[in-house]
Design an enzyme around this catalytic site. Structure first.
Site, PDB file in Angstrom:
ATOM      1  N   ASP A  13      14.929  71.822  52.296  1.00 45.59           N
ATOM      2  CA  ASP A  13      15.298  72.302  50.960  1.00 45.59           C
ATOM      3  C   ASP A  13      16.271  71.356  50.253  1.00 45.59           C
ATOM      4  OD1 ASP A  13      13.818  74.716  51.583  1.00 45.59           O
ATOM      5  OD2 ASP A  13      15.513  75.204  52.876  1.00 45.59           O
ATOM      6  N   LYS A  16      13.254  67.708  47.812  1.00 44.60           N
ATOM      7  CA  LYS A  16      12.313  66.586  47.983  1.00 44.60           C
ATOM      8  C   LYS A  16      11.269  66.589  46.866  1.00 44.60           C
ATOM      9  CE  LYS A  16      11.368  67.986  52.240  1.00 44.60           C
ATOM     10  NZ  LYS A  16      12.454  68.906  52.638  1.00 44.60           N
ATOM     11  N   GLY A  40       7.896  74.798  51.324  1.00 45.78           N
ATOM     12  CA  GLY A  40       7.813  75.310  49.957  1.00 45.78           C
ATOM     13  C   GLY A  40       8.357  74.241  49.032  1.00 45.78           C
ATOM     14  N   HIS A  41       7.453  73.533  48.361  1.00 44.92           N
ATOM     15  CA  HIS A  41       7.882  72.455  47.470  1.00 44.92           C
ATOM     16  C   HIS A  41       7.793  72.925  46.022  1.00 44.92           C
ATOM     17  CE1 HIS A  41       6.846  69.006  50.474  1.00 44.92           C
ATOM     18  NE2 HIS A  41       7.740  69.852  50.918  1.00 44.92           N
ATOM     19  N   GLN A 224       9.910  70.174  55.646  1.00 41.95           N
ATOM     20  CA  GLN A 224      11.097  70.451  56.482  1.00 41.95           C
ATOM     21  C   GLN A 224      12.013  69.217  56.463  1.00 41.95           C
ATOM     22  OE1 GLN A 224       7.851  71.356  58.280  1.00 41.95           O
ATOM     23  NE2 GLN A 224       8.058  72.996  56.840  1.00 41.95           N
TER      24      GLN A 224
HETATM   25  P1  IMP Z   1       8.955  77.539  61.619  1.00 42.29           P
HETATM   26  O1  IMP Z   1       8.742  76.179  61.050  1.00 42.29           O
HETATM   27  O2  IMP Z   1       8.366  78.637  60.780  1.00 42.29           O
HETATM   28  O3  IMP Z   1       8.532  77.637  63.058  1.00 42.29           O
HETATM   29  O4  IMP Z   1      10.549  77.828  61.634  1.00 42.29           O
HETATM   30  C1  IMP Z   1      11.427  77.092  62.467  1.00 42.29           C
HETATM   31  C2  IMP Z   1      12.738  76.799  61.736  1.00 42.29           C
HETATM   32  O5  IMP Z   1      12.507  75.884  60.674  1.00 42.29           O
HETATM   33  C3  IMP Z   1      13.389  78.022  61.087  1.00 42.29           C
HETATM   34  O6  IMP Z   1      14.788  77.904  61.187  1.00 42.29           O
HETATM   35  C4  IMP Z   1      12.950  77.927  59.639  1.00 42.29           C
HETATM   36  O7  IMP Z   1      13.836  78.591  58.771  1.00 42.29           O
HETATM   37  C5  IMP Z   1      12.983  76.435  59.434  1.00 42.29           C
HETATM   38  N1  IMP Z   1      12.076  75.970  58.369  1.00 42.29           N
HETATM   39  C6  IMP Z   1      10.738  75.859  58.424  1.00 42.29           C
HETATM   40  N2  IMP Z   1      10.246  75.374  57.269  1.00 42.29           N
HETATM   41  C7  IMP Z   1      11.298  75.158  56.470  1.00 42.29           C
HETATM   42  C8  IMP Z   1      11.436  74.616  55.149  1.00 42.29           C
HETATM   43  O8  IMP Z   1      10.476  74.229  54.492  1.00 42.29           O
HETATM   44  N3  IMP Z   1      12.716  74.556  54.666  1.00 42.29           N
HETATM   45  C9  IMP Z   1      13.791  74.931  55.401  1.00 42.29           C
HETATM   46  N4  IMP Z   1      13.706  75.416  56.634  1.00 42.29           N
HETATM   47  C10 IMP Z   1      12.479  75.536  57.170  1.00 42.29           C
END
Ligand code: IMP
Length: 424
Positions: A13, A16, A40-41, A224
């Protein structure tokens, strides 16, 4: 610059989307290389805001070929819904190329992600519950179904039967759930989804290599971020893929020497969603202020993000492991009202000072930030577009980042709008 990676240097977040948007206009192809619809972009194009999860940002630019690389995990229903949603807003997605080697998120992945989190209770990871981890786990266990399996009914069923035998045992015996049916899943995936997905399937590695050869500009769009990386992040509070620059190669099929620039995006403060260590976390009214001013709620899950001060120890690590060639600092304006701004320059743990990331998780969990305090600028930067018009205190903040990280800051974001940025 034939191939450029844009990636997050923090816990996601970082904004990007804004950086990608800036670069997309000059690109020929934009590639997602890892993650799935946990991302989520938010991209604002000509005043219109698009929140993309799975589609590469390049889809919003008519001259760009958007590519979903082999390293992504794809929930095909989500992809189709997203294509439909942007299509209704006039976006042409017909150029989308989807790797046949990308793994699919299956209904049992979603179910297992939700159930595992529930079972972990207070030890939960705080995942996005999109099935990301279970899908990558099956990929590593070599029992995953890939996009190309949609084109071969016999193989699809064969693989599904094998995998569902085990998943149904897990669902029934551990989680007390009803078994899933091969026929129901096959009917949906082969009957409804396959005909719609088939035309998008492409040899994305071959395509990217030939584009590279003819001098096209390629953007690899990280989802991420560095400290959510499965290998380099704050394990186990990480995602299950490699958002770091190495992942851009494995997830796209471009080689390391074909990438010539890596742009690291860093927010002017830190945020994190989900569980895990966070040395500079703010749980006071300044933390609340950052949430409010920065609108720090997940684009995707709506969760309130945890906030904290900028951390140069983390940034240094991100720069090294990603070979970052240039930084972009976003959301500087969120700090506009603060009297004092703190920047973490080192940690203290067990009587020792660390100016690089402690390699042992327990030390990192105990690490207390050592701050440098800078005076705030206490004026509105949201309409600043020239370096000379930035308040001197804000310039000092940026210079400190450049000096300590030994990396150039290419631009600074001063608001959500496309024009709210300063080229340094
Ligand atoms: P997962 O990717 O759903 O398995 O989540 C694993 C960890 O990555 C968690 O702490 C999520 O909140 C974090 N996470 C996954 N995708 C994002 C993102 O796009 N932005 C911020 N955190 C993320």
């Amino acid at each position: 610059m034939p191939a450029t990676v844009v990636l997050g240097t923090q816990w996601g977040d970082e904004g990007k989307g804004k950086v990608t948007d800036l670069l997309c206009g000059e690109m020929d192809a934009v590639v997602r290389y890892q993650g799935g619809h946990n991302a989520g972009h938010t991209i604002v194009v000509e005043g219109e805001s698009f929140a993309l999860q799975l589609l590469p940002s390049g889809v919003l630019y008519p001259d760009v070929t958007p590519v979903i690389g082999n390293g992504v995990v794809v929930d095909p229903s989500v992809l189709l819904a997203e294509i439909d949603a942007v299509g209704q807003r006039g976006v042409d997605t017909s150029k989308l190329k989807l790797s046949g080697a990308a793994h699919m998120i299956m209904p049992y992945h979603l179910e297992i992600d939700r159930l595992t989190e529930r079972y972990l209770g207070k030890n939960k990871l705080g995942t996005t519950k999109r099935g990301i981890g279970p899908a990558y786990a099956d990929k590593a266990s070599r029992i995953g179904l890939r996009i190309q399996d949609l084109t071969d009914e016999k193989i699809f069923r064969q693989k599904l039967e094998v995998v569902l035998k085990e998943k149904n045992q897990i669902l029934a015996k551990i989680y007390n759930r009803l078994p899933l049916s091969v026929d129901a899943i096959a009917a949906d995936y082969l009957g409804r989804i396959a005909p719609l997905i088939a035309p998008m399937i492409a040899d994305t590695v071959g395509f990217l290599q030939s584009e590279y050869k003819r001098g096209s500009k390629i953007l690899l769009e990280g989802a991420q971020a560095t400290f959510l990386d499965l290998d380099h992040g704050t394990y186990p509070f990480v995602t299950s893929s490699n958002p770091t620059a190495g992942g851009a190669c494995t997830g796209s099929g471009l080689g390391p020497r074909q990438i010539d620039s890596v742009v690291g995006v860093a927010k002017a403060y830190l945020t994190r969603v989900g569980s895990g260590p966070f040395p500079t976390e703010l749980t006071d009214e300044i933390g609340d202020l950052l949430v409010d001013r920065g609108r720090e709620y997940g684009t995707n899950t709506g969760r309130r993000r945890r906030t904290g001060w900028f951390d140069l120890v983390l940034l240094g690590q991100a720069i090294r492991i990603n070979s970052i060639s240039e930084l972009a600092i976003t959301k500087l304006d969120v700090l506009d009202t603060l009297e004092t701004i703190k920047v973490c320059v080192a940690y203290e743990a067990d009587g020792e000072v660390f100016d690089t990331l402690p390699h042992h998780q327990s030390v990192f969990h105990r690490a207390k930030p050592i701050y440098l305090e800078l005076p705030g600028w206490q004026c509105d930067t949201t309409s600043v577009s020239e370096v000379a018009d930035l308040p001197s205190e804000a310039r000092r903040f940026i210079e400190l980042i450049e000096e300590r990280s030994e990396t150039r800051v290419g631009f600074v974001g001063t608001g959500p709008g496309r024009d709210q940025l300063v080229r340094m």
